[in-house]
Motif scaffolding. Structure first.
Motif, PDB file in Angstrom:
ATOM      1  N   GLU A  64    -120.618 -20.547 -14.643  1.00 55.38           N
ATOM      2  CA  GLU A  64    -120.437 -19.435 -13.711  1.00 55.38           C
ATOM      3  C   GLU A  64    -121.389 -19.565 -12.528  1.00 55.38           C
ATOM      4  OE1 GLU A  64    -120.272 -14.534 -13.694  1.00 55.38           O
ATOM      5  OE2 GLU A  64    -121.198 -15.605 -15.377  1.00 55.38           O
TER       6      GLU A  64
ATOM      7  N   ASP B  29    -120.010 -22.377 -10.275  1.00 52.90           N
ATOM      8  CA  ASP B  29    -118.792 -21.951  -9.571  1.00 52.90           C
ATOM      9  C   ASP B  29    -119.101 -20.942  -8.463  1.00 52.90           C
ATOM     10  OD1 ASP B  29    -117.261 -23.583 -11.109  1.00 52.90           O
ATOM     11  OD2 ASP B  29    -116.562 -22.017 -12.481  1.00 52.90           O
TER      12      ASP B  29
ATOM     13  N   LYS C  59    -120.980 -22.539  -5.507  1.00 58.04           N
ATOM     14  CA  LYS C  59    -120.072 -23.297  -4.646  1.00 58.04           C
ATOM     15  C   LYS C  59    -119.206 -22.368  -3.797  1.00 58.04           C
ATOM     16  CE  LYS C  59    -119.631 -27.510  -7.437  1.00 58.04           C
ATOM     17  NZ  LYS C  59    -118.697 -28.353  -8.221  1.00 58.04           N
ATOM     18  N   GLU C  60    -118.725 -21.307  -4.421  1.00 57.92           N
ATOM     19  CA  GLU C  60    -117.874 -20.367  -3.686  1.00 57.92           C
ATOM     20  C   GLU C  60    -118.663 -19.651  -2.590  1.00 57.92           C
ATOM     21  OE1 GLU C  60    -114.435 -18.098  -2.677  1.00 57.92           O
ATOM     22  OE2 GLU C  60    -114.859 -20.068  -3.539  1.00 57.92           O
TER      23      GLU C  60
END
Length: 275
Positions: free
Chosen positions: A158, A161, A164-165
């Motif tokens: 998490e 992710d 990166k987002e």
């Protein structure tokens, strides 16, 4: 010209001059109106085109601003989420529990290098198939690692992710903001052109309205002065008051209409100031 000089001009001479001017205007005004109408016809679509371009540029700026703001809001919202996950990982020791094999292999870098080779090398079909298969294997290994990490430590996946987002959203916001600034700079000359062209059109319309008004009054004015020259300058009927009354007053030493009006305004102003 002083009062004495004005008094020396006879009413017939003055009326003849006014009639001559009105006749000249009646003759020239149709041509003036045609020229102004042609200019208005030429300027109107130009103003419309520039206005449409300016509005389109404004809409583009507004659209880019909305996209930038949306990306920034989402990215900023994710900052606190990423920080919370990082705190949990730090507390649990998850930030330093990476698989040594993963560190050594660096699968992401291998995939990136392989992708570059596929895109830039001149390969035959057989070689391409080998590289594609190799990439498929690497991606499968990467997916397996992510799956294993998720099962063993969901917070780590998490964290990756969301980080990166968040980065993607900030990059998108910066790129959109740069495009928005470019659009603003392109819109500025359009605004200046629009303002200038609109002012030119307003001036032409104003002159055209005035010319049409003068032309519509021409016959009445010509008839007025023709009758004056024929019947005199005293009171000769409705709408034809005595034009010599003021002249006689001045000739006898009395104040002119202008003088009386000015004195009346001055007295009103003085009374107002005293009050």
């Amino acid at each position: 010209m002083d009062t004495e000089a004005l008094l020396k001009i006879g009413p017939n001479e003055l009326a003849s001059s006014l009639l001559k001017r009105r006749l000249m205007l009646k003759e020239s005004l149709p041509g003036v109106i045609r020229n102004l109408e042609a200019e208005e016809e030429s300027l109107t679509p130009k103003v419309e085109r520039i206005s449409e371009s300016f509005e389109a540029a404004n809409r583009k700026v507004s659209d880019l601003k909305g996209k930038r703001d949306s990306a920034q809001v989402l990215a900023n919202k994710m900052i606190s989420e990423v920080k919370d996950i990082r705190e949990r990982l730090n507390s649990s020791g998850g930030m330093i529990s990476l698989d040594p094999k993963w560190k050594k292999r660096k699968l992401i870098e291998e995939i990136e290098s392989l992708e570059h080779e596929i895109q830039t090398s001149a390969l035959d079909h057989r070689s391409e198939r080998k590289l594609l298969e190799k990439r498929r294997v690497l991606i499968s290994e990467n997916d397996k690692w992510l799956k294993d990490r998720k099962e063993s430590n969901p917070d780590m996946l998490e964290y990756i992710d969301k980080s990166k987002e968040m980065s993607r959203l900030f990059k998108k916001a910066d790129k959109t903001h740069s495009r928005m600034l470019d659009s603003v700079e392109k819109a500025q000359p359009l605004y200046e052109k629009k303002s200038s062209a609109s002012e030119d059109l307003r001036e032409v319309k104003s002159q055209l309205d005035r010319a049409r008004e003068l032309l519509s009054q021409s016959d009445k004015a010509i008839g007025h002065w023709e009758r004056r020259l024929k019947e005199g300058f005293g009171e000769i009927g409705p709408g034809f008051k005595d034009l010599l009354k003021g002249s006689e007053t001045v000739r006898k030493g009395g104040p002119s209409t202008f003088s009386r009006t000015s004195r009346s305004k001055s007295m009103k102003k003085s009374r107002s100031e005293e009050e």
